[in-house]
Design a protein around this motif. Structure first.
Motif, short mmCIF file in Angstrom:
data_model
loop_
_atom_site.label_atom_id
_atom_site.label_comp_id
_atom_site.label_asym_id
_atom_site.label_seq_id
_atom_site.Cartn_x
_atom_site.Cartn_y
_atom_site.Cartn_z
N TYR A 31 0.09 -1.23 0.03
CA TYR A 31 0.42 -0.19 -0.12
C TYR A 31 1.02 1.56 0.05
O TYR A 31 0.89 2.15 -0.66
N GLN A 32 1.92 1.03 0.47
CA GLN A 32 2.55 2.62 0.78
C GLN A 32 3.18 2.88 -0.60
O GLN A 32 3.29 3.33 -1.18
N LYS A 33 3.91 1.64 -0.08
CA LYS A 33 4.47 1.76 -2.41
C LYS A 33 3.38 2.69 -3.25
O LYS A 33 3.57 3.23 -4.08
N LYS A 34 2.70 2.11 -3.40
CA LYS A 34 1.78 3.03 -4.60
C LYS A 34 1.63 4.32 -4.11
O LYS A 34 0.63 4.88 -4.97
N TRP A 35 0.76 3.89 -2.92
CA TRP A 35 0.03 5.92 -2.35
C TRP A 35 1.99 6.68 -3.29
O TRP A 35 1.61 7.27 -3.57
N LYS A 36 3.03 6.14 -2.87
CA LYS A 36 3.98 6.49 -3.12
C LYS A 36 4.36 7.49 -4.57
O LYS A 36 4.80 7.85 -5.23
N GLU A 37 4.11 6.25 -4.91
CA GLU A 37 3.85 6.34 -6.69
C GLU A 37 2.62 7.39 -7.34
O GLU A 37 3.07 7.88 -8.05
N GLN A 38 2.05 7.09 -6.80
CA GLN A 38 0.43 7.95 -7.32
C GLN A 38 0.45 9.48 -6.48
O GLN A 38 0.04 10.11 -7.40
N PHE A 39 1.37 9.97 -5.58
CA PHE A 39 1.24 11.02 -4.99
C PHE A 39 2.47 11.72 -4.65
O PHE A 39 2.26 13.45 -4.10
N SER A 40 3.51 10.78 -4.08
CA SER A 40 4.81 11.91 -3.99
C SER A 40 4.59 12.63 -5.20
O SER A 40 5.35 14.03 -4.80
N SER A 41 5.04 12.61 -6.38
CA SER A 41 5.50 13.21 -7.59
C SER A 41 3.86 14.74 -7.39
O SER A 41 4.47 15.74 -7.48
N ARG A 42 2.83 14.35 -7.33
CA ARG A 42 1.91 15.63 -7.46
C ARG A 42 2.25 15.93 -6.33
O ARG A 42 1.82 17.69 -6.04
N LYS A 75 -1.02 21.41 -18.18
CA LYS A 75 0.11 20.66 -18.10
C LYS A 75 0.57 20.90 -16.63
O LYS A 75 0.25 18.96 -15.58
N ILE A 76 0.69 22.26 -15.99
CA ILE A 76 0.28 22.52 -14.36
C ILE A 76 -0.03 21.22 -13.38
O ILE A 76 -1.01 20.05 -12.63
N ILE A 77 -1.57 21.97 -13.98
CA ILE A 77 -2.41 21.37 -13.74
C ILE A 77 -3.09 19.68 -12.89
O ILE A 77 -3.13 18.94 -12.44
N ALA A 78 -2.44 18.76 -14.38
CA ALA A 78 -2.42 17.66 -14.53
C ALA A 78 -1.60 17.13 -13.09
O ALA A 78 -1.19 16.31 -12.96
N LYS A 79 -0.37 17.85 -13.19
CA LYS A 79 0.97 17.53 -12.66
C LYS A 79 0.80 17.48 -11.13
O LYS A 79 1.18 17.00 -9.72
N THR A 80 -0.36 18.27 -10.99
CA THR A 80 -0.76 18.98 -9.75
C THR A 80 -2.38 17.64 -8.77
O THR A 80 -2.40 16.79 -8.02
N HIS A 81 -2.90 16.83 -10.05
CA HIS A 81 -4.22 16.34 -9.83
C HIS A 81 -3.93 14.99 -10.35
O HIS A 81 -4.84 14.26 -9.80
N GLY A 82 -3.33 14.41 -10.69
CA GLY A 82 -3.46 13.14 -10.94
C GLY A 82 -4.30 12.89 -12.76
O GLY A 82 -4.76 13.98 -12.73
N LYS A 83 -4.28 11.42 -12.17
CA LYS A 83 -4.60 10.66 -12.74
C LYS A 83 -6.15 10.59 -12.74
O LYS A 83 -6.52 10.22 -11.25
N PRO A 84 -7.32 10.41 -13.63
CA PRO A 84 -8.62 9.75 -13.05
C PRO A 84 -8.67 8.48 -12.80
O PRO A 84 -7.64 7.85 -12.97
N ILE A 85 -9.50 7.82 -11.35
CA ILE A 85 -9.43 7.04 -10.72
C ILE A 85 -10.48 5.91 -11.58
O ILE A 85 -11.57 5.82 -11.86
N VAL A 86 -9.52 4.56 -11.74
CA VAL A 86 -10.36 3.96 -12.75
C VAL A 86 -10.95 2.94 -12.40
O VAL A 86 -10.37 2.56 -11.27
#
Length: 86
Positions: A31-42, A75-86
């Motif tokens: 879970y921690q690994k996936k969380w970091k993948e999803q949110f750390s760059s944002r 592009k800036i917005i995409a970098k902070t909001h991420g991809k939609p949940i699938v």
């Protein structure tokens, strides 16, 4: 982010109960690994953007650049909001 984080947690928990092979610690690590993948760059981008926008000189400069190149804003917005949940 909260909803996406809850989705990641629920998937990890369901996986844990379906495949009783893994330990709870392994589930938490996954879970921690996936969380970091999803949110750390944002979060990193959000912190950078915050510093820019709170600095009067940098904020003014950033606004001029975005006004000149409006294609940058999505592009800036995409970098902070991420991809939609699938």
């Amino acid at each position: 982010m909260a909803i996406h984080s809850a989705k990641l947690a629920s998937e990890a928990i369901l996986d844990y109960y379906k495949n009783n092979e893994n330990s709870r610690e392994a589930m938490e690590m996954e879970y921690q690994k996936k969380w970091k993948e999803q949110f750390s760059s944002r979060l990193r981008m959000g912190r950078l953007l915050q510093r820019v926008l709170l600095s009067p000189g940098l904020s003014s400069f950033a606004q001029k650049i975005i006004s000149t190149f409006p294609v940058l804003l999505p592009k800036i917005i995409a970098k902070t909001h991420g991809k939609p949940i699938v």
